[in-house]
Design an enzyme around this catalytic site. Structure first.
Site, PDB file in Angstrom:
ATOM      1  CE  LYS A  11      -3.935  -2.233   2.309  1.00  0.00           C
ATOM      2  NZ  LYS A  11      -4.920  -2.087   3.415  1.00  0.00           N
ATOM      3  CG  HIS A 117      -5.419  -6.267  -0.051  1.00  0.00           C
ATOM      4  ND1 HIS A 117      -6.622  -6.112   0.584  1.00  0.00           N
ATOM      5  CD2 HIS A 117      -5.599  -7.231  -0.990  1.00  0.00           C
ATOM      6  CE1 HIS A 117      -7.504  -6.954   0.051  1.00  0.00           C
ATOM      7  NE2 HIS A 117      -6.906  -7.640  -0.916  1.00  0.00           N
ATOM      8  CD  GLU A 128      -9.116  -8.957  -3.180  1.00  0.00           C
ATOM      9  OE1 GLU A 128     -10.007  -8.667  -2.366  1.00  0.00           O
ATOM     10  OE2 GLU A 128      -7.980  -9.369  -2.833  1.00  0.00           O
TER      11      GLU A 128
HETATM   12  P1  GDP Z   1      -8.066  -6.416   6.225  1.00  0.00           P
HETATM   13  O1  GDP Z   1      -8.799  -7.585   5.600  1.00  0.00           O
HETATM   14  O2  GDP Z   1      -7.166  -6.822   7.356  1.00  0.00           O
HETATM   15  O3  GDP Z   1      -7.322  -5.570   5.200  1.00  0.00           O
HETATM   16  O4  GDP Z   1      -9.155  -5.472   6.902  1.00  0.00           O
HETATM   17  P2  GDP Z   1     -10.618  -5.013   6.442  1.00  0.00           P
HETATM   18  O5  GDP Z   1     -11.115  -5.822   5.283  1.00  0.00           O
HETATM   19  O6  GDP Z   1     -11.445  -4.937   7.676  1.00  0.00           O
HETATM   20  O7  GDP Z   1     -10.407  -3.497   5.965  1.00  0.00           O
HETATM   21  C1  GDP Z   1      -9.873  -3.191   4.684  1.00  0.00           C
HETATM   22  C2  GDP Z   1      -8.905  -2.040   4.829  1.00  0.00           C
HETATM   23  O8  GDP Z   1      -9.606  -0.873   5.250  1.00  0.00           O
HETATM   24  C3  GDP Z   1      -7.816  -2.226   5.900  1.00  0.00           C
HETATM   25  O9  GDP Z   1      -6.739  -3.000   5.459  1.00  0.00           O
HETATM   26  C4  GDP Z   1      -7.413  -0.793   6.194  1.00  0.00           C
HETATM   27  O10 GDP Z   1      -6.532  -0.259   5.194  1.00  0.00           O
HETATM   28  C5  GDP Z   1      -8.753  -0.073   6.089  1.00  0.00           C
HETATM   29  N1  GDP Z   1      -9.381   0.079   7.400  1.00  0.00           N
HETATM   30  C6  GDP Z   1      -9.878  -0.905   8.219  1.00  0.00           C
HETATM   31  N2  GDP Z   1     -10.382  -0.376   9.354  1.00  0.00           N
HETATM   32  C7  GDP Z   1     -10.227   0.975   9.239  1.00  0.00           C
HETATM   33  C8  GDP Z   1     -10.557   2.092  10.088  1.00  0.00           C
HETATM   34  O11 GDP Z   1     -11.110   1.945  11.179  1.00  0.00           O
HETATM   35  N3  GDP Z   1     -10.238   3.350   9.605  1.00  0.00           N
HETATM   36  C9  GDP Z   1      -9.645   3.542   8.393  1.00  0.00           C
HETATM   37  N4  GDP Z   1      -9.382   4.800   7.987  1.00  0.00           N
HETATM   38  N5  GDP Z   1      -9.313   2.518   7.572  1.00  0.00           N
HETATM   39  C10 GDP Z   1      -9.594   1.259   7.996  1.00  0.00           C
END
Ligand code: GDP
Length: 139
Positions: A11, A117, A128
């Site tokens: 990222k 990611h 993806e």
């Molecule tokens: P991952 O599967 O571990 O990547 O997590 P998720 O699918 O829950 O979220 C996707 C992406 O959104 C994360 O990798 C972070 O870059 C972003 N993200 C997740 N939670 C938050 C948050 O609370 N605030 C912000 N700004 N970004 C978030």
């Protein structure tokens, strides 16, 4: 049986901080083979589409802004049990909760700017990967 393909992005926070090479080394050392890789930059439209599943979440706008703030490295990776093993290698979404030695623990700065990611299912890994690469590029 679990599939052997996953998809990753390094990222914008990690590419800007000069961590790209170190992260790729760690991925290879952990037994993944790189099947396709590109340095690119997402438009707002592309980032919005990639993260469409998060459209209703409060941080969606922030996530799109962040993911378009600089270059990213997209890659298709191959290993037995790829999705689960890669999620273990990157660690929890929040780097403060990620286990010692994981990529997010080592290189991420916040829950938003979390360095990498990793696909969360075999199905999403294929979707993806196809978002970035043509079949010919990872044949
Ligand atoms: P991952 O599967 O571990 O990547 O997590 P998720 O699918 O829950 O979220 C996707 C992406 O959104 C994360 O990798 C972070 O870059 C972003 N993200 C997740 N939670 C938050 C948050 O609370 N605030 C912000 N700004 N970004 C978030």
């Amino acid at each position: 049986m679990a599939g052997n393909v996953t998809f990753t992005m390094i990222k914008p926070d990690a590419t800007a901080a000069g961590h790209t090479g170190k992260i790729i080394d760690k991925i290879i050392e952990s037994g993944f083979t790189i099947k396709a890789m590109k340095l690119t930059r997402l438009s707002k439209e592309e980032a919005g589409k990639f993260y469409e599943v998060h459209k209703e979440r409060p941080f969606y706008g922030e996530l799109v802004d962040y993911m378009t703030s600089g270059p990213i490295v997209a890659a298709i990776l191959v290993k037995d049990n790829a999705v689960e093993d890669f999620r273990t290698l990157i660690g929890a979404t929040d780097p403060q909760k990620a286990a010692e030695g994981t990529i997010r623990r080592m290189f991420a700065t916040s829950i938003a700017a979390n360095a990498v990611h990793g696909s969360d299912s075999d199905e999403n890994a294929l979707i993806e990967g196809a978002f970035y690469f043509s079949t010919r590029e990872h044949a």
